[in-house]
Design a protein around this motif. Structure first.
Motif, PDB file in Angstrom:
ATOM      1  N   SER A  41     -20.453  30.697 122.855  1.00 48.48           N
ATOM      2  CA  SER A  41     -21.193  31.913 123.175  1.00 48.48           C
ATOM      3  C   SER A  41     -22.016  31.720 124.436  1.00 48.48           C
ATOM      4  CB  SER A  41     -22.121  32.281 122.008  1.00 48.48           C
ATOM      5  OG  SER A  41     -23.075  33.240 122.399  1.00 48.48           O
ATOM      6  N   ARG A  42     -22.753  30.621 124.494  1.00 54.13           N
ATOM      7  CA  ARG A  42     -23.622  30.404 125.637  1.00 54.13           C
ATOM      8  C   ARG A  42     -22.832  30.196 126.924  1.00 54.13           C
ATOM      9  NH1 ARG A  42     -25.793  32.712 122.094  1.00 54.13           N
ATOM     10  NH2 ARG A  42     -28.017  32.535 121.694  1.00 54.13           N
ATOM     11  N   ARG A  43     -21.693  29.521 126.836  1.00 56.66           N
ATOM     12  CA  ARG A  43     -20.840  29.372 128.029  1.00 56.66           C
ATOM     13  C   ARG A  43     -20.350  30.747 128.485  1.00 56.66           C
ATOM     14  NH1 ARG A  43     -19.235  24.635 125.446  1.00 56.66           N
ATOM     15  NH2 ARG A  43     -17.511  25.671 124.408  1.00 56.66           N
ATOM     16  N   ARG A  44     -19.897  31.566 127.550  1.00 50.02           N
ATOM     17  CA  ARG A  44     -19.398  32.906 127.870  1.00 50.02           C
ATOM     18  C   ARG A  44     -20.502  33.774 128.491  1.00 50.02           C
ATOM     19  NH1 ARG A  44     -18.231  33.947 123.157  1.00 50.02           N
ATOM     20  NH2 ARG A  44     -19.873  35.386 122.621  1.00 50.02           N
ATOM     21  N   LEU A  45     -21.745  33.604 128.010  1.00 48.04           N
ATOM     22  CA  LEU A  45     -22.859  34.404 128.502  1.00 48.04           C
ATOM     23  C   LEU A  45     -23.461  33.854 129.795  1.00 48.04           C
ATOM     24  CD1 LEU A  45     -24.675  34.926 125.074  1.00 48.04           C
ATOM     25  CD2 LEU A  45     -23.215  36.582 126.272  1.00 48.04           C
ATOM     26  N   ALA A  67     -27.129  37.696 131.402  1.00 48.21           N
ATOM     27  CA  ALA A  67     -26.819  36.956 130.168  1.00 48.21           C
ATOM     28  C   ALA A  67     -27.377  37.681 128.949  1.00 48.21           C
ATOM     29  CB  ALA A  67     -27.377  35.539 130.251  1.00 48.21           C
ATOM     30  N   LEU A  68     -28.619  38.149 129.029  1.00 49.73           N
ATOM     31  CA  LEU A  68     -29.210  38.876 127.899  1.00 49.73           C
ATOM     32  C   LEU A  68     -28.489  40.196 127.653  1.00 49.73           C
ATOM     33  CD1 LEU A  68     -33.027  38.239 128.423  1.00 49.73           C
ATOM     34  CD2 LEU A  68     -31.556  37.325 126.615  1.00 49.73           C
ATOM     35  N   GLY A  69     -28.134  40.878 128.734  1.00 49.42           N
ATOM     36  CA  GLY A  69     -27.386  42.128 128.584  1.00 49.42           C
ATOM     37  C   GLY A  69     -26.058  41.912 127.882  1.00 49.42           C
ATOM     38  N   LEU A  70     -25.368  40.826 128.248  1.00 49.58           N
ATOM     39  CA  LEU A  70     -24.096  40.501 127.590  1.00 49.58           C
ATOM     40  C   LEU A  70     -24.308  40.153 126.122  1.00 49.58           C
ATOM     41  CD1 LEU A  70     -22.385  38.360 130.389  1.00 49.58           C
ATOM     42  CD2 LEU A  70     -21.725  40.665 129.634  1.00 49.58           C
ATOM     43  N   LEU A  71     -25.345  39.388 125.823  1.00 48.18           N
ATOM     44  CA  LEU A  71     -25.641  39.034 124.430  1.00 48.18           C
ATOM     45  C   LEU A  71     -25.936  40.275 123.601  1.00 48.18           C
ATOM     46  CD1 LEU A  71     -26.256  37.061 122.123  1.00 48.18           C
ATOM     47  CD2 LEU A  71     -28.578  36.865 123.033  1.00 48.18           C
ATOM     48  N   ILE A  72     -26.705  41.161 124.160  1.00 51.74           N
ATOM     49  CA  ILE A  72     -27.115  42.377 123.455  1.00 51.74           C
ATOM     50  C   ILE A  72     -25.925  43.287 123.161  1.00 51.74           C
ATOM     51  CG2 ILE A  72     -28.387  44.541 123.792  1.00 51.74           C
ATOM     52  CD1 ILE A  72     -30.493  42.764 125.302  1.00 51.74           C
ATOM     53  N   SER A  73     -24.978  43.352 124.098  1.00 55.94           N
ATOM     54  CA  SER A  73     -23.863  44.295 123.937  1.00 55.94           C
ATOM     55  C   SER A  73     -22.582  43.648 123.413  1.00 55.94           C
ATOM     56  CB  SER A  73     -23.583  44.978 125.273  1.00 55.94           C
ATOM     57  OG  SER A  73     -23.209  44.012 126.247  1.00 55.94           O
ATOM     58  N   SER A  74     -22.609  42.346 123.204  1.00 59.71           N
ATOM     59  CA  SER A  74     -21.403  41.622 122.798  1.00 59.71           C
ATOM     60  C   SER A  74     -20.894  42.061 121.424  1.00 59.71           C
ATOM     61  CB  SER A  74     -21.692  40.115 122.758  1.00 59.71           C
ATOM     62  OG  SER A  74     -20.601  39.415 122.202  1.00 59.71           O
ATOM     63  N   ASP A  75     -19.564  42.112 121.307  1.00 60.97           N
ATOM     64  CA  ASP A  75     -18.962  42.389 119.999  1.00 60.97           C
ATOM     65  C   ASP A  75     -18.298  41.137 119.419  1.00 60.97           C
ATOM     66  OD1 ASP A  75     -16.808  42.222 121.701  1.00 60.97           O
ATOM     67  OD2 ASP A  75     -15.921  44.136 121.130  1.00 60.97           O
ATOM     68  N   ALA A  90     -18.085  37.936 117.151  1.00 63.57           N
ATOM     69  CA  ALA A  90     -18.624  37.724 115.806  1.00 63.57           C
ATOM     70  C   ALA A  90     -19.885  36.863 115.810  1.00 63.57           C
ATOM     71  CB  ALA A  90     -17.566  37.101 114.901  1.00 63.57           C
ATOM     72  N   PHE A  91     -19.882  35.777 116.574  1.00 61.66           N
ATOM     73  CA  PHE A  91     -21.065  34.911 116.586  1.00 61.66           C
ATOM     74  C   PHE A  91     -22.271  35.638 117.155  1.00 61.66           C
ATOM     75  CE2 PHE A  91     -24.091  32.160 118.647  1.00 61.66           C
ATOM     76  CZ  PHE A  91     -24.415  31.287 117.617  1.00 61.66           C
ATOM     77  N   ASP A  92     -22.098  36.388 118.236  1.00 64.82           N
ATOM     78  CA  ASP A  92     -23.215  37.087 118.865  1.00 64.82           C
ATOM     79  C   ASP A  92     -23.780  38.164 117.938  1.00 64.82           C
ATOM     80  OD1 ASP A  92     -22.797  35.456 121.059  1.00 64.82           O
ATOM     81  OD2 ASP A  92     -21.601  36.963 122.128  1.00 64.82           O
ATOM     82  N   ILE A  93     -22.905  38.806 117.185  1.00 70.10           N
ATOM     83  CA  ILE A  93     -23.359  39.786 116.197  1.00 70.10           C
ATOM     84  C   ILE A  93     -24.176  39.079 115.123  1.00 70.10           C
ATOM     85  CG2 ILE A  93     -22.594  41.368 114.371  1.00 70.10           C
ATOM     86  CD1 ILE A  93     -20.174  42.013 116.260  1.00 70.10           C
ATOM     87  N   TRP A  94     -23.657  37.949 114.623  1.00 66.79           N
ATOM     88  CA  TRP A  94     -24.383  37.159 113.623  1.00 66.79           C
ATOM     89  C   TRP A  94     -25.744  36.745 114.167  1.00 66.79           C
ATOM     90  CZ3 TRP A  94     -26.087  32.092 114.097  1.00 66.79           C
ATOM     91  CH2 TRP A  94     -26.592  31.508 112.945  1.00 66.79           C
ATOM     92  N   TYR A  95     -25.799  36.286 115.416  1.00 61.27           N
ATOM     93  CA  TYR A  95     -27.040  35.847 116.051  1.00 61.27           C
ATOM     94  C   TYR A  95     -28.055  36.994 116.096  1.00 61.27           C
ATOM     95  CZ  TYR A  95     -30.014  33.609 119.590  1.00 61.27           C
ATOM     96  OH  TYR A  95     -31.059  33.062 120.276  1.00 61.27           O
ATOM     97  N   ARG A  96     -27.612  38.168 116.531  1.00 58.01           N
ATOM     98  CA  ARG A  96     -28.512  39.325 116.594  1.00 58.01           C
ATOM     99  C   ARG A  96     -29.002  39.722 115.202  1.00 58.01           C
ATOM    100  NH1 ARG A  96     -24.447  41.492 120.200  1.00 58.01           N
ATOM    101  NH2 ARG A  96     -23.852  42.932 118.543  1.00 58.01           N
TER     102      ARG A  96
END
Length: 149
Positions: free
Chosen positions: A41-45, A75-83, A85-91
């Motif tokens: 996730s962090r690499r992608r963001l 990076a935060l914008g991508l995390l916030i809008s990501s679909d 699975a891990f990013d959703i779990w994180y949010r």
């Protein structure tokens, strides 16, 4: 004047009452069972460094998260809008532990620092002061650790 992307940010979120142990387990999951997903996730963001600390304050426990990336707002914008699975779990964990919803926050992020910000205070240490203070702190920290042994 050229605008530069924001490369570091410190986020502070109060931890919900009774959720400190759950927050600690969340951090353990990130470095344990979910580490591979977290790192992907962090690499992608584009996040290059993330640190989470627990602080006790007069109003309760607070999580202090430091993020570094070539462009933190992106990076935060991508995390916030990501679909993903891990990013959703994180949010969802952030909502459970802090009572915040990140979805919708992207409208407040800026990929660049404003050209003419209304700065009210700005201080930069003299490099000689920083070097001597850092050396004194490092020496004191090492001595404290040795004394603990």
């Amino acid at each position: 004047m050229e605008r530069s992307p924001l490369t570091k940010i410190v986020l502070t979120f109060p931890i919900q009452a009774g959720k400190v142990e759950a927050w600690r387990r969340f951090c353990q999951e990130l470095s344990g069972s979910r580490q591979r997903q977290y790192e992907a996730s962090r690499r992608r963001l584009g996040i290059t460094h993330e640190r989470m600390a627990l602080m006790e304050t007069s109003f309760g426990a607070t999580a202090v998260t430091t993020l570094e990336a070539p462009d933190v707002a992106r990076a935060l914008g991508l995390l916030i809008s990501s679909d993903h699975a891990f990013d959703i779990w994180y949010r969802e964990r952030l909502h459970e532990l802090h009572g915040i919803h990140l979805v919708g926050y992207e409208r407040y992020s800026q990929s660049m620092l404003p050209q003419d910000p209304d700065i009210h205070f700005d201080w930069v240490a003299d490099s000689a002061i920083v070097e001597s203070s850092s050396s004194a702190f490092m020496m004191k920290s090492r001595k404290d650790k040795e004394d603990e042994r």
